[in-house]
Design an enzyme around this catalytic site. Structure first.
Site, PDB file in Angstrom:
ATOM      1  N   HIS A 137       1.132  -1.508  -0.273  1.00 61.82           N
ATOM      2  CA  HIS A 137       0.019  -0.148  -0.036  1.00 61.82           C
ATOM      3  C   HIS A 137       0.873   1.071  -0.200  1.00 61.82           C
ATOM      4  O   HIS A 137       0.985   2.498  -0.791  1.00 61.82           O
ATOM      5  CB  HIS A 137      -0.272   0.052   1.710  1.00 61.82           C
ATOM      6  CG  HIS A 137      -1.442  -1.101   1.632  1.00 61.82           C
ATOM      7  ND1 HIS A 137      -1.860  -1.297   2.997  1.00 61.82           N
ATOM      8  CD2 HIS A 137      -2.874  -1.547   0.322  1.00 61.82           C
ATOM      9  CE1 HIS A 137      -2.548  -2.944   2.585  1.00 61.82           C
ATOM     10  NE2 HIS A 137      -3.166  -2.624   0.875  1.00 61.82           N
TER      11      HIS A 137
ATOM     12  N   LYS B 261     -16.923  -7.939   7.256  1.00 62.36           N
ATOM     13  CA  LYS B 261     -15.961  -8.494   6.919  1.00 62.36           C
ATOM     14  C   LYS B 261     -14.928  -8.801   7.754  1.00 62.36           C
ATOM     15  O   LYS B 261     -13.831  -9.245   7.924  1.00 62.36           O
ATOM     16  CB  LYS B 261     -15.024  -7.374   6.139  1.00 62.36           C
ATOM     17  CG  LYS B 261     -14.660  -7.980   4.549  1.00 62.36           C
ATOM     18  CD  LYS B 261     -13.227  -6.983   4.134  1.00 62.36           C
ATOM     19  CE  LYS B 261     -13.418  -7.591   2.862  1.00 62.36           C
ATOM     20  NZ  LYS B 261     -11.807  -6.731   2.077  1.00 62.36           N
TER      21      LYS B 261
ATOM     22  N   ARG C  36      -2.572  -5.704  -8.213  1.00 61.04           N
ATOM     23  CA  ARG C  36      -1.236  -6.019  -7.986  1.00 61.04           C
ATOM     24  C   ARG C  36      -0.636  -7.949  -9.413  1.00 61.04           C
ATOM     25  O   ARG C  36       0.355  -6.956 -10.602  1.00 61.04           O
ATOM     26  CB  ARG C  36      -0.929  -7.244  -7.228  1.00 61.04           C
ATOM     27  CG  ARG C  36      -0.730  -7.333  -5.619  1.00 61.04           C
ATOM     28  CD  ARG C  36      -1.179  -7.106  -4.423  1.00 61.04           C
ATOM     29  NE  ARG C  36      -2.319  -7.917  -4.663  1.00 61.04           N
ATOM     30  CZ  ARG C  36      -3.191  -7.671  -3.561  1.00 61.04           C
ATOM     31  NH1 ARG C  36      -2.872  -8.099  -2.394  1.00 61.04           N
ATOM     32  NH2 ARG C  36      -4.526  -7.801  -3.964  1.00 61.04           N
TER      33      ARG C  36
HETATM   34  O1  PNS Z   1      -9.400  -2.899   0.158  1.00 61.89           O
HETATM   35  P1  PNS Z   1     -10.340  -3.663  -0.770  1.00 61.89           P
HETATM   36  O2  PNS Z   1     -10.878  -4.702   0.624  1.00 61.89           O
HETATM   37  O3  PNS Z   1      -9.955  -4.209  -1.963  1.00 61.89           O
HETATM   38  O4  PNS Z   1     -11.178  -2.361  -0.807  1.00 61.89           O
HETATM   39  C1  PNS Z   1     -11.967  -2.651  -1.825  1.00 61.89           C
HETATM   40  C2  PNS Z   1     -13.409  -1.526  -1.766  1.00 61.89           C
HETATM   41  C3  PNS Z   1     -13.123  -0.833  -0.309  1.00 61.89           C
HETATM   42  C4  PNS Z   1     -12.158  -0.550  -2.556  1.00 61.89           C
HETATM   43  C5  PNS Z   1     -14.068  -1.619  -2.314  1.00 61.89           C
HETATM   44  O5  PNS Z   1     -15.015  -2.436  -1.462  1.00 61.89           O
HETATM   45  C6  PNS Z   1     -15.726  -0.279  -2.028  1.00 61.89           C
HETATM   46  O6  PNS Z   1     -15.420   1.073  -2.470  1.00 61.89           O
HETATM   47  N1  PNS Z   1     -16.761  -1.205  -0.755  1.00 61.89           N
HETATM   48  C7  PNS Z   1     -17.442   1.219  -0.472  1.00 61.89           C
HETATM   49  C8  PNS Z   1     -18.838   0.435  -0.881  1.00 61.89           C
HETATM   50  C9  PNS Z   1     -19.102   0.186  -2.173  1.00 61.89           C
HETATM   51  O7  PNS Z   1     -18.847   1.767  -2.926  1.00 61.89           O
HETATM   52  N2  PNS Z   1     -19.777  -0.996  -3.388  1.00 61.89           N
HETATM   53  C10 PNS Z   1     -19.469  -0.326  -4.722  1.00 61.89           C
HETATM   54  C11 PNS Z   1     -18.098  -1.241  -5.387  1.00 61.89           C
HETATM   55  S1  PNS Z   1     -17.753  -2.750  -5.585  1.00 61.89           S
END
Ligand code: PNS
Length: 166
Positions: free
Chosen positions: A19, A43, A92
């Site tokens: 990150h 989660k 990645r």
């Molecule tokens: O680090 P991660 O868990 O891969 O991040 C995922 C993240 C936080 C970017 C994604 O889950 C997110 O934006 N969640 C918020 C809910 C949302 O907007 N959902 C619609 C798009 S998936």
């Protein structure tokens, strides 16, 4: 305003050198980056959102123009609220692509004004993920060189605490 800001969202449970690599390189492209920690109770995270934010704040000290925040609900709503137009994500391996394409496409559908910008993670961190770090640390393995020292310490404490309570 000509300042270019991006939002770098994620679970960050916990923040890794992968990150931080994206953040450092992102700062060459953007003037300011807001790291946005998803407050996702579904989660079942190892670290609470407050702990994740605190670790990120320590880990990004001296990195440059970075702020750390958290958000609930839809990322697109948060990005809109912050008046930002770009979301930054790290890629990645090919395995990330499908998931990222899905998120970016759904987000595009929600708000076509917002662009998702991908950066390739440096090769040395291409295998690294927060879940791998947690798995290794859980069974007493060393995560040295994968996460900042403060995270290394906190993760050990966390598992010691859990072991104590079980
Ligand atoms: O680090 P991660 O868990 O891969 O991040 C995922 C993240 C936080 C970017 C994604 O889950 C997110 O934006 N969640 C918020 C809910 C949302 O907007 N959902 C619609 C798009 S998936």
């Amino acid at each position: 305003m000509s300042e270019r800001t991006a939002i770098y969202p994620g679970s960050f449970d916990p923040v890794t050198f992968g990150h931080l690599d994206i953040l450092k390189r992102g700062l060459r492209v953007f003037d300011h980056i807001i790291v946005a920690v998803l407050n996702n109770s579904r989660k079942d995270p190892l670290f609470s959102v407050e702990e994740r934010v605190a670790l990120l704040k320590k880990a990004t000290e001296g990195l440059g123009s970075v702020t750390v925040d958290s958000f609930d609900g839809l990322l697109m709503d948060y990005v809109h609220k912050k008046n930002v137009k770009v979301v930054l994500r790290g890629l990645r391996a090919i395995s990330d692509f499908e998931y990222e394409l899905q998120i970016a496409s759904i987000n595009k559908n929600l708000n076509p004004e917002i662009e998702t910008c991908f950066m390739m993670t440096s090769n040395r961190y291409s295998f690294l993920s927060s879940s791998m770090v947690k798995e290794v640390a859980k069974y007493g393995g060393s995560v040295h060189g994968l996460v900042p020292e403060i995270v290394e310490k906190s993760i050990q404490e966390k598992f010691a605490e859990q072991y104590h309570h079980s």
